[in-house]
Design an enzyme around this catalytic site. Structure first.
Site, PDB file in Angstrom:
ATOM      1  N   THR A 195     -17.204 114.055 -13.326  1.00 32.10           N
ATOM      2  CA  THR A 195     -17.032 114.015 -11.776  1.00 32.10           C
ATOM      3  C   THR A 195     -17.478 115.325 -11.314  1.00 32.10           C
ATOM      4  OG1 THR A 195     -15.541 112.410 -11.178  1.00 32.10           O
ATOM      5  CG2 THR A 195     -15.600 114.291 -10.078  1.00 32.10           C
ATOM      6  N   ARG A 223     -14.906  99.013  -7.686  1.00 29.10           N
ATOM      7  CA  ARG A 223     -13.241 100.336  -7.753  1.00 29.10           C
ATOM      8  C   ARG A 223     -14.025 101.292  -7.288  1.00 29.10           C
ATOM      9  NH1 ARG A 223     -13.349 105.523 -10.245  1.00 29.10           N
ATOM     10  NH2 ARG A 223     -11.393 106.057 -11.505  1.00 29.10           N
ATOM     11  N   GLY A 225     -12.778 105.699  -7.106  1.00 30.58           N
ATOM     12  CA  GLY A 225     -11.658 106.179  -7.858  1.00 30.58           C
ATOM     13  C   GLY A 225     -10.638 107.344  -6.552  1.00 30.58           C
ATOM     14  N   ASP A 226     -10.589 108.775  -7.121  1.00 24.63           N
ATOM     15  CA  ASP A 226      -9.843 109.485  -6.106  1.00 24.63           C
ATOM     16  C   ASP A 226     -10.553 110.486  -5.682  1.00 24.63           C
ATOM     17  OD1 ASP A 226     -10.399 110.108  -8.580  1.00 24.63           O
ATOM     18  OD2 ASP A 226      -9.825 112.310  -8.519  1.00 24.63           O
ATOM     19  N   THR A 246     -10.165 116.125 -11.303  1.00 26.04           N
ATOM     20  CA  THR A 246     -11.191 115.587 -12.418  1.00 26.04           C
ATOM     21  C   THR A 246     -10.260 114.128 -13.243  1.00 26.04           C
ATOM     22  OG1 THR A 246     -12.990 115.702 -13.950  1.00 26.04           O
ATOM     23  CG2 THR A 246     -11.656 117.081 -13.202  1.00 26.04           C
ATOM     24  N   GLY A 249      -8.548 108.964 -12.446  1.00 26.84           N
ATOM     25  CA  GLY A 249      -8.661 108.772 -10.872  1.00 26.84           C
ATOM     26  C   GLY A 249      -7.329 107.685 -10.562  1.00 26.84           C
TER      27      GLY A 249
HETATM   28  N1  ASP Z   1     -12.065 111.341 -10.858  1.00 27.62           N
HETATM   29  C1  ASP Z   1     -13.223 110.203 -11.255  1.00 27.62           C
HETATM   30  C2  ASP Z   1     -12.747 109.120 -10.817  1.00 27.62           C
HETATM   31  O1  ASP Z   1     -12.052 108.039 -11.711  1.00 27.62           O
HETATM   32  C3  ASP Z   1     -13.678 110.414 -12.737  1.00 27.62           C
HETATM   33  C4  ASP Z   1     -12.963 111.186 -13.295  1.00 27.62           C
HETATM   34  O2  ASP Z   1     -13.429 112.769 -12.787  1.00 27.62           O
HETATM   35  O3  ASP Z   1     -14.816 111.930 -14.484  1.00 27.62           O
HETATM   36  O4  ASP Z   1     -13.785 108.051  -9.980  1.00 27.62           O
END
Ligand code: ASP
Length: 331
Positions: A195, A223, A225-226, A246, A249
């Site tokens: 990310t 889905r 994520g965060d 990152t 999430g």
């Molecule tokens: N935080 C991101 C998610 O869960 C993934 C990542 O940081 O690589 O969507």
């Protein structure tokens, strides 16, 4: 001059404090994801290429701060640069969901206000961070998802691309590998991959944060994520700090990581480094969450910490700092 008289004059605004004439600090930090590549598998050519990608994003953002631009413009430029670089898991080259499509999430937050905009599950928007910013600036909303977000993109004239634009050969191979592993090990949880994010402090003292991602390889369709969840993967408040995260999430959402860091700075008066350490090495680790954050506070202090194998990152400020690193010992 006596101390009470000096204080009275300062309070009345009749004289300026000694530091008022000093230029305000500028600072930017970026990340290109946690746990991207096992250091044992990182070739010198790959490392050089990632470093060049991070440096391009870092310098694009810092150039804006240096010429007096806003932290909001700086984080937008840094994240857009990485969205256009297929090495990173955002925009072109984002990881693919179980159906083989890129579903993109992004958020931006302006610590002045504060204001925020985010999009989730978009599949045709070339630069999701720009759409997140349009949500913040041109709509009364904070978060738009899927088709509704893409309709808004059309209305606003954002650049749309066919789905194939995002699907690189490397990500198709990764998805096939993840599906094969999931077939062998039913419970295998997908790991975080690359990310991107940026946080910055500008000359006016305003903080901003931005994060953009394709999420996790082989994720379920729909889905989220965060990264696009304000307070979880992205947060900024001029009174405390700006954070972009990152990692896995789901853990960042449950712990409201980005907001919690700023709350520790604001209400418990922890330093930025202490607050980041508390979240990443205590709270997140206790629940099994893996990842890291970049953060900057209103004094221009930068913190970049992670509990994963690595976190691709870079920092630059007006005190002369400029560094790029990937693993623990600043390599
Ligand atoms: N935080 C991101 C998610 O869960 C993934 C990542 O940081 O690589 O969507």
């Amino acid at each position: 001059m006596s101390r009470p008289r000096l204080l009275a004059l300062l309070c009345l605004g009749l004289i300026a404090p000694a530091h008022a004439s000093e230029p305000r600090p500028l600072a930017i930090a970026i990340h290109g994801g946690a746990g991207v590549i096992d250091p044992a598998k990182m070739t010198p050519a790959h490392a050089a290429s990632y470093r060049a990608g991070l440096a391009a994003a870092l310098d694009a953002g810092y150039a804006i701060l240096e010429r007096g631009g806003s932290s909001l413009d700086a984080v937008t430029a840094a994240v857009r640069t990485m969205e256009d670089d297929p090495q990173f898991n955002a925009g072109r080259g984002a990881v693919l969901n179980h159906d083989g499509d890129a579903e993109l999430d992004a958020a931006i937050m302006d610590g002045h206000g504060p204001r925020a905009g985010a999009v989730a599950g978009v599949r045709h928007v070339k630069n999701p961070i720009e759409l997140a910013r349009l949500v913040m600036e041109k709509s009364p909303h904070v978060l738009l998802v899927a088709e509704g977000a893409e309709e808004f993109a059309l209305e606003q004239g954002a650049v749309l691309v066919p789905r194939e634009y995002f699907r690189t050969a490397a990500r198709i191979r990764e998805l096939e590998e993840a599906r094969r592993r999931a077939g062998e090990l039913k419970a295998a949880a997908p790991g975080p991959t690359g990310t991107v994010g940026a946080v910055a402090l500008d000359r006016a003292g305003h903080l901003a944060a931005a994060t953009s991602t394709g999420g996790l390889t082989d994720k379920h369709r729909g889905r989220v994520g965060d990264s696009p969840i304000v307070g979880a993967g992205t947060y900024a408040d001029d009174d405390s700090c700006a954070v972009s995260g990152t990692g896995q999430g789901e853990f960042f959402i449950r712990q409201v990581v980005a907001y919690d860091i700023c709350a520790l700075v604001k209400y418990r008066r922890l330093t930025l480094a202490q607050a980041v350490r508390e979240l990443i090495h205590e709270k997140l680790r206790r629940t099994g969450g893996e990842g890291g954050v970049i953060a900057v506070d209103r004094y221009g202090n930068i913190a970049m910490d992670f509990n994963s194998v690595g976190m691709f990152r870079g920092a630059r400020d007006s005190r002369g700092r400029r560094d790029i690193a990937m693993y623990r010992d600043a390599q």
